[in-house]
Design an enzyme around this catalytic site. Structure first.
Site, mmCIF file in Angstrom:
data_model
loop_
_atom_site.group_PDB
_atom_site.id
_atom_site.type_symbol
_atom_site.label_atom_id
_atom_site.label_comp_id
_atom_site.label_asym_id
_atom_site.label_seq_id
_atom_site.Cartn_x
_atom_site.Cartn_y
_atom_site.Cartn_z
ATOM 1 N N ASP A 110 -35.435 -3.869 34.394
ATOM 2 C CA ASP A 110 -35.088 -2.519 34.843
ATOM 3 C C ASP A 110 -34.607 -1.628 33.710
ATOM 4 O O ASP A 110 -35.098 -0.512 33.517
ATOM 5 C CB ASP A 110 -34.020 -2.581 35.935
ATOM 6 N N ARG A 191 -16.338 -2.229 37.341
ATOM 7 C CA ARG A 191 -17.120 -1.019 37.111
ATOM 8 C C ARG A 191 -16.342 0.090 36.403
ATOM 9 O O ARG A 191 -16.871 0.723 35.485
ATOM 10 C CB ARG A 191 -17.719 -0.511 38.427
ATOM 11 N N ASP A 220 -21.927 0.455 43.673
ATOM 12 C CA ASP A 220 -21.688 0.618 42.244
ATOM 13 C C ASP A 220 -22.025 2.013 41.730
ATOM 14 O O ASP A 220 -21.393 2.512 40.804
ATOM 15 C CB ASP A 220 -22.468 -0.429 41.453
ATOM 16 N N SER A 272 -29.128 -12.153 44.424
ATOM 17 C CA SER A 272 -28.575 -11.065 43.635
ATOM 18 C C SER A 272 -27.167 -11.477 43.244
ATOM 19 O O SER A 272 -26.332 -11.732 44.108
ATOM 20 C CB SER A 272 -28.549 -9.777 44.478
#
Length: 494
Positions: A110, A191, A220, A272
């Site tokens: 990605d 984050r 996120d 994931s």
């Protein structure tokens, strides 16, 4: 989920177990470790993969020092002035014009595709940024080469582990912040520290925008962008997943080939996953059905409690003003302390949580979390508070902890309310100092001892024996007054 991987910082001396080296396949910011967990030794090998055996940090002159298996490798990264890349455009892109973008970079498919996409659509230079918050998902070796091959002008790597634990994890621990009764906020806390570092890098390299690889369905994206807004509202924010036409792995591969970007040789992850020094999360595949039990070979940080040692292990946690400082009498840095407890807890199957949670964007999701060290620390901190906090303070603290957790989960770390709540938590925790001994056994934690110089517990008062401080006869008047509303209502009813 942000497409972030990091350089591991675990030395070989920190790896307590040894086993056959297995292959891991990073993809989409996750890691897929195929095969079957058949023994405690194999779990250790998986943990070694996840945490790695590498240390890397970028200094101001662009030199990266990497220690691997007692060997030191120095990789020279370009300085901030070296921003030109062959073929970069200074013209307007398909969607607009930006000068320079700092991209949260993993080296996976990605983010490798996002680099040329940013250049094509915004006519900008791309500075790739990789953070180390203890994930251990990616070693430095080859990362700069991947970034440059994708069209980036620069790679910046920062070691954030100590900052992450000291400035984010420990305040949440002190506050007792747990989201929806179970979730210890592993991803939520990571984050803002990463996004803050991106803002700092943007200032250092003169960027006018930041970009992330979060999808439009997750939490996120909110956590990253609220941090950007709070720390530098002038920065432009680009979220390709909300803009581009790429809808899956095959589309991304096709785009990469079209733009001559080397496609990372990876296998698609079944789950994931998101990992850092605090936890490892698992989502997707059979977990999407809440009726399904997780497979035994899914776990990577914790041994199955059924396979844990048959002998319990006691661990003593030293705490000062609500913050852990030592394990078994040995003072450790925040990151080292947590790493050490992860190893101990993982060995005994501590810290597995399976839950269905409410995402910020409105949908429910099912996730399984491994938080061995964090679970130990929460148990110790709460137990010490039973000695040092009075009833009213504890009740108020518990009620505010719910709001604190909600703010962190929602990405509002730099919100004035979260900061104000943290000041309250710091103040009432000044006397939460002492030690707690816990017994770990096959996934369970039992408190065996707690002590504090500020303990409100008085044996001479609590004892059933007669004492001078508490006269039992006084209880009669207290009960009559305390129960007066009940008596009055009963009189009315009769």
């Amino acid at each position: 989920m942000a497409q972030l991987k990091s350089i591991s910082a675990f030395s070989s001396s920190n790896l307590a177990f040894h086993g056959p080296k297995r292959e891991s396949y990073p993809y989409h910011g996750k890691v897929c470790c195929p095969g079957k967990l058949s023994s405690f030794q194999e779990l250790a090998a998986r943990k070694s993969e996840l945490q790695g055996n590498t240390f890397a940090v970028t200094s101001s002159n662009g030199i990266v020092t990497r220690a691997l298996n007692k060997q030191v490798i120095r990789a020279v990264l370009p300085t901030y002035s070296e921003t030109e890349v062959s073929g970069s455009t200074k013209e307007r892109g398909l969607r607009g014009k930006l000068n320079k973008v700092v991209l949260a970079y993993s080296g996976g498919l990605d983010t490798s595709v996002i680099v040329p996409w940013l250049r094509e659509n915004y006519g900008c230079d791309v500075v790739c940024f990789t953070a180390d918050v203890g994930q251990g998902l990616k070693e430095l070796e080859g990362l700069e080469k991947k970034a440059k091959a994708s069209g980036a002008s620069q790679l910046v790597v920062k070691d954030l582990k100590e900052e992450f634990v000291n400035d984010y994890i420990f305040p949440c621990l002190r506050a007792g912040a747990i989201y929806e009764r179970k979730y210890l906020l592993g991803t939520s806390m990571a984050r803002p520290v990463i996004a803050k570092a991106m803002v700092d890098v943007a200032k250092e390299v003169g960027a006018d925008a930041v970009a992330h690889g979060c999808t439009g369905k997750g939490n996120d994206q909110v956590r990253f962008e609220l941090t950007f807004f709070a720390l530098n509202p002038k920065l432009n924010v680009v979220a390709p997943w909300r803009e581009w036409d790429i809808r899956g792995r095959e589309d991304a591969i096709e785009y990469a080939k079209k733009h001559n970007v080397p496609v990372p040789v990876t296998k698609k992850s079944i789950y994931s996953r998101d990992g850092n020094l605090w936890h490892l999360s698992h989502e997707g595949d059979i977990l999407e059905d809440p009726e399904n039990e997780p497979k035994k070979d899914m776990f990577m940080l914790t041994v199955d409690p059924e396979d844990a040692p048959n002998e319990p292990e006691c661990v003593d946690i030293g705490i000062v003003s609500g913050i852990p400082v030592s394990v078994n009498g040995k003072k450790l840095s925040p990151a080292s302390l947590l790493d050490h407890l992860n190893q101990i807890g993982g060995k005994h199957g501590i810290g597995r949580v399976d839950m269905v949670e409410n995402r910020l964007v409105g949908m429910k999701s099912r996730g399984v979390y491994e938080t061995p060290g964090g679970t130990i620390l929460f148990a110790a901190a709460r137990e010490l508070e039973s000695l040092t906090l009075d009833r009213e303070t504890m009740q108020v603290k518990d009620s505010l902890a719910l709001k604190y957790a909600e703010l962190v989960y929602a990405g509002r770390w730099f919100d004035p309310l979260r900061e104000s709540l943290d000041s309250f938590m710091e103040e009432i925790s000044k006397t939460t100092t002492g030690s707690v001994t816990l017994k770990l056994y096959k996934g369970s934690i039992t408190v065996t001892s707690r002590k504090s110089p500020y303990s409100l517990y008085r044996q001479d008062i609590s004892s059933f024996e007669s004492g001078d401080v508490y006269d039992q006869a006084d209880a009669a008047g207290f009960i009559r007054l305390y129960g007066l509303p009940i008596r009055v209502r009963a009189m009315l009813d009769s």
